[in-house]
Design a protein around this motif. Structure first.
Motif, PDB file in Angstrom:
ATOM      1  N   LEU A   1      19.374 -45.908 -38.257  1.00  0.00           N
ATOM      2  CA  LEU A   1      18.744 -45.442 -38.907  1.00  0.00           C
ATOM      3  C   LEU A   1      18.999 -46.435 -40.827  1.00  0.00           C
ATOM      4  CD1 LEU A   1      17.843 -42.375 -37.503  1.00  0.00           C
ATOM      5  CD2 LEU A   1      17.050 -43.951 -36.967  1.00  0.00           C
ATOM      6  N   THR A   2      17.703 -46.684 -41.198  1.00  0.00           N
ATOM      7  CA  THR A   2      17.804 -46.863 -42.811  1.00  0.00           C
ATOM      8  C   THR A   2      17.137 -45.321 -43.704  1.00  0.00           C
ATOM      9  OG1 THR A   2      15.836 -47.693 -43.172  1.00  0.00           O
ATOM     10  CG2 THR A   2      18.044 -48.794 -42.349  1.00  0.00           C
ATOM     11  N   TYR A   3      17.851 -45.018 -45.049  1.00  0.00           N
ATOM     12  CA  TYR A   3      17.145 -44.118 -45.132  1.00  0.00           C
ATOM     13  C   TYR A   3      15.857 -44.929 -46.018  1.00  0.00           C
ATOM     14  CZ  TYR A   3      16.322 -40.137 -48.989  1.00  0.00           C
ATOM     15  OH  TYR A   3      15.379 -39.840 -49.579  1.00  0.00           O
ATOM     16  N   LYS A   4      14.968 -43.575 -45.876  1.00  0.00           N
ATOM     17  CA  LYS A   4      13.073 -44.296 -46.187  1.00  0.00           C
ATOM     18  C   LYS A   4      13.083 -43.108 -47.306  1.00  0.00           C
ATOM     19  CE  LYS A   4      10.711 -47.735 -46.051  1.00  0.00           C
ATOM     20  NZ  LYS A   4      10.027 -48.420 -45.187  1.00  0.00           N
TER      21      LYS A   4
ATOM     22  N   GLN B   1      11.119 -44.594 -33.756  1.00  0.00           N
ATOM     23  CA  GLN B   1      10.083 -45.859 -33.864  1.00  0.00           C
ATOM     24  C   GLN B   1      10.573 -46.396 -34.961  1.00  0.00           C
ATOM     25  OE1 GLN B   1       6.398 -43.997 -32.688  1.00  0.00           O
ATOM     26  NE2 GLN B   1       5.219 -45.367 -33.482  1.00  0.00           N
ATOM     27  N   ASN B   2      10.276 -45.527 -35.992  1.00  0.00           N
ATOM     28  CA  ASN B   2       9.939 -45.991 -37.508  1.00  0.00           C
ATOM     29  C   ASN B   2      11.367 -46.716 -38.015  1.00  0.00           C
ATOM     30  OD1 ASN B   2       7.320 -45.013 -37.811  1.00  0.00           O
ATOM     31  ND2 ASN B   2       8.112 -42.900 -38.947  1.00  0.00           N
ATOM     32  N   ARG B   3      12.228 -46.243 -37.225  1.00  0.00           N
ATOM     33  CA  ARG B   3      14.023 -46.736 -37.964  1.00  0.00           C
ATOM     34  C   ARG B   3      14.383 -46.067 -38.833  1.00  0.00           C
ATOM     35  NH1 ARG B   3      14.170 -47.702 -32.521  1.00  0.00           N
ATOM     36  NH2 ARG B   3      14.819 -49.978 -32.053  1.00  0.00           N
ATOM     37  N   ALA B   4      13.577 -44.877 -39.417  1.00  0.00           N
ATOM     38  CA  ALA B   4      13.621 -45.261 -41.199  1.00  0.00           C
ATOM     39  C   ALA B   4      13.348 -42.637 -41.124  1.00  0.00           C
ATOM     40  CB  ALA B   4      12.738 -45.615 -42.194  1.00  0.00           C
ATOM     41  N   GLY B   5      14.328 -42.381 -42.133  1.00  0.00           N
ATOM     42  CA  GLY B   5      14.141 -41.238 -42.059  1.00  0.00           C
ATOM     43  C   GLY B   5      14.769 -40.656 -43.576  1.00  0.00           C
TER      44      GLY B   5
END
Length: 144
Positions: free
Chosen positions: A1-4, A24-28
């Motif tokens: 996961l990447t930071y967003k 699903q977004n591969r981010a959070g």
């Protein structure tokens, strides 16, 4: 996961995403990570909470969320920040939160935290904001 950030992902100031949506977004952001940690470890821990650290005075300090859990009658912390990870060796939840706050520089330290219970909340499925679904069960002031 990447930071967003939430404004980038959801066009909202704050959005607590279910774990499935985060993957699903591969981010959070930090609370999305805390929710995923809680969802992944829920059945393996004795007790767990989402902890939100904040400074009600400073407009420069962003809120921060971590997953706190009890295992073998000791408290630990799982966080996006490597320096904030704590194995379960603290005798109280408050002691564990104070310890992670101590790694921040003086200007970045939090003054308070809130404890959120996610019992009965589906942490994995859906697309709705989970913030309003969790129950605030306490909070404390942190030492300077």
């Amino acid at each position: 996961l990447t930071y967003k950030s939430d404004p980038d992902l959801y066009k909202k100031k704050d959005f607590w995403a279910p774990c499935g949506l985060t993957y699903q977004n591969r981010a959070g952001d930090c609370e999305d990570y805390a929710i995923c940690a809680a969802a992944s470890l829920e059945k393996d821990v004795e007790e767990g909470y989402i902890i939100v650290l904040f400074d009600p005075v400073s407009k420069d300090t962003s809120d921060h969320a971590v997953f706190a859990y009890r295992l073998n009658n000791r408290w630990g912390i799982n966080s996006t920040g490597f320096l904030e990870y704590r194995a379960p060796h603290f005798t109280s939840l408050h002691e564990a939160v104070i310890d992670i706050n101590s790694v921040s520089t003086q200007s970045e330290r939090y003054r308070q935290y809130s404890i959120y219970d996610y019992a009965g909340v589906d942490l994995v499925n859906g697309k709705d904001d989970l913030d309003g679904k969790m129950r605030r069960v306490g909070g404390h002031t942190l030492p300077p």
